[in-house]
Design an enzyme around this catalytic site. Structure first.
Site, PDB file in Angstrom:
ATOM      1  N   LEU A  43      20.310  13.516  -1.311  1.00  0.00           N
ATOM      2  CA  LEU A  43      19.886  14.355  -2.443  1.00  0.00           C
ATOM      3  C   LEU A  43      19.255  13.489  -3.526  1.00  0.00           C
ATOM      4  CD1 LEU A  43      20.092  17.366  -2.622  1.00  0.00           C
ATOM      5  CD2 LEU A  43      22.323  17.154  -3.668  1.00  0.00           C
ATOM      6  N   HIS A  44      18.069  12.931  -3.229  1.00  0.00           N
ATOM      7  CA  HIS A  44      17.402  12.102  -4.241  1.00  0.00           C
ATOM      8  C   HIS A  44      16.583  13.013  -5.164  1.00  0.00           C
ATOM      9  CE1 HIS A  44      13.355  12.079  -2.272  1.00  0.00           C
ATOM     10  NE2 HIS A  44      14.084  12.329  -1.209  1.00  0.00           N
ATOM     11  N   ALA A  45      15.749  12.418  -6.001  1.00  0.00           N
ATOM     12  CA  ALA A  45      15.105  13.191  -7.064  1.00  0.00           C
ATOM     13  C   ALA A  45      14.323  14.421  -6.581  1.00  0.00           C
ATOM     14  CB  ALA A  45      14.208  12.273  -7.888  1.00  0.00           C
TER      15      ALA A  45
END
Lengths: 90, 307
Positions: free
Chosen positions: A14-16
């Protein structure tokens, strides 16, 4: 109140970018939507909150929603997460 | 329930491991630290063995004075209980029989350079912190004139914009979006940011901004007590808002009552000024100056005088 457990499928977690997709999706609904990882519970409409979870591939997250459109909200957010956000899967 | 592993205190308190490495995964469930005076003298009734055991200069000197046989019996009795670990203070040397016994019982024997009296305080306040009830809430936490104000309300109501204006006016941001709360006593809650998002903020249209880089070190704070809660909500013409402010409402956060105020939001209303004033009014109240009550008293006197 609806809840569903989902697993992070994409390699980068769940990165940017995925976080912003989750927030965009959550903001479409009237319901209060929360994401829970272990003992951290955050508002799914808050980008900093979602990024704070720092959820990696294979980790489990619980999506909960409370409100008129709770079923649709939980369904579309969990589908989005389980689809791997159109990214490379782990 | 929260528990702390022995290996965590070894790391966080910088302890040396003397024996009993296999006991590092033992669990600590009590924030109390115990110096076993009576137990070393042979009295084990009411012995709370869930506590961390501290052996300082006094305890070791007492043990040293006992005959070899008595010492062995007492130590064996002490370690017969399922204690989490033993910590030696003042960098003192320990006898071989204690080392052997700890090794055999898989109880970690640890050592610190800190003095016993000081270490009791240090360790128990560390443990109290670790065991303190926690909760994460959605809101923005700011410090305004030294008052810790937790701004809450639905997404999109303008909490972050309001906090940004407060920062611009010289106040400090503690946490945006997700605030970690920790109950440290029956009347006090501390709020802090998550490490990940520390001194960052999200402003619709701008994205994520770094408050510390933009406004400098003085614009952020790492931790603050939650002194009051301000709930922002959409202005509702049908709803009655507090027009007097005589009664201080409170809201419950992790079982602590915190003064709370609801402020209706309408476009063009300068929220930062309202919140600054709320902070100053909070100080006045704490000093015993109740503006609304005094005003009402004056009014009552005047009304009484006229009739």
């Amino acid at each position: 109140m609806k809840r569903k457990e989902v697993e992070i499928k994409n390699k980068l977690g769940l990165h940017a970018r995925p976080a912003s997709l989750v927030v965009k999706m959550a903001s479409k609904y009237q319901s209060e939507i929360q994401l829970i990882k272990e003992d951290t519970e955050i508002n799914a409409k808050s980008i900093l909150g979602v990024m704070m979870l720092a959820a990696g591939p294979g980790q489990k997250i619980v999506v909960t929603a409370d409100g008129e459109d709770e079923s649709d909200a939980v369904q579309s957010i969990s589908e989005l997460i389980e689809s791997g956000f159109g990214e490379e899967l782990a | 329930m929260t528990l702390v592993l022995v290996r965590e205190i070894v790391q966080d308190q910088d302890l040396t491991i003397l024996a009993g490495r296999d006991g590092l995964d033992r669990k600590i469930i009590s924030a109390e630290v115990h110096r076993p005076g009576l137990e070393l003298a042979g009295f084990f009734e009411h012995f709370g063995y869930e506590r961390v055991i501290l052996l300082g200069r006094t305890e070791l000197a007492y043990l040293g004075e006992q005959s070899g046989e008595t010492r062995k019996v007492r130590l064996r009795q002490l370690l017969f209980f399922n204690i989490p670990c033993i910590i030696i203070t003042d960098d003192l040397l320990v006898s071989d029989d204690l080392v052997e016994l700890c090794e055999k019982k898989n109880i970690s024997l640890l050592r610190t350079a800190v003095r016993a009296g000081e270490f009791v305080y240090q360790l128990s306040s560390y443990l109290h912190n670790r065991f303190a009830p926690r909760k994460s809430v959605h809101g923005v936490f700011v410090e305004v004139y030294g008052v810790g104000i937790l701004i809450m309300g639905p997404s999109g109501i303008g909490k972050s914009e309001c906090a940004l204006e407060l920062v611009k006016r010289g106040h400090r941001l503690v946490a945006d979006d997700a605030v970690q709360l920790m109950k440290i006593s029956d009347s006090k809650i501390l709020g802090s940011p998550d490490d990940m998002i520390r001194h960052h903020m999200e402003i619709r249209g701008l994205g994520i901004i770094d408050i510390r880089s933009l406004f400098g070190i003085a614009a952020t704070a790492d931790e603050k007590s939650v002194d009051m809660i301000i709930n922002l909500e959409k202005w509702d013409d049908q709803k009655e808002y507090d027009r007097l402010g005589i009664f201080q409402k409170t809201a419950r956060l992790i079982k602590v009552e915190i003064p709370s105020t609801t402020i209706p939001v309408r476009e063009g209303r300068n929220l930062a000024v309202v919140i600054e004033t709320a902070a100053m009014n909070f100080y006045l109240r704490r000093m015993g100056i109740m503006s609304a009550e005094n005003f009402s008293k004056k009014l009552r006197a005047k009304v009484a005088g006229e009739f």
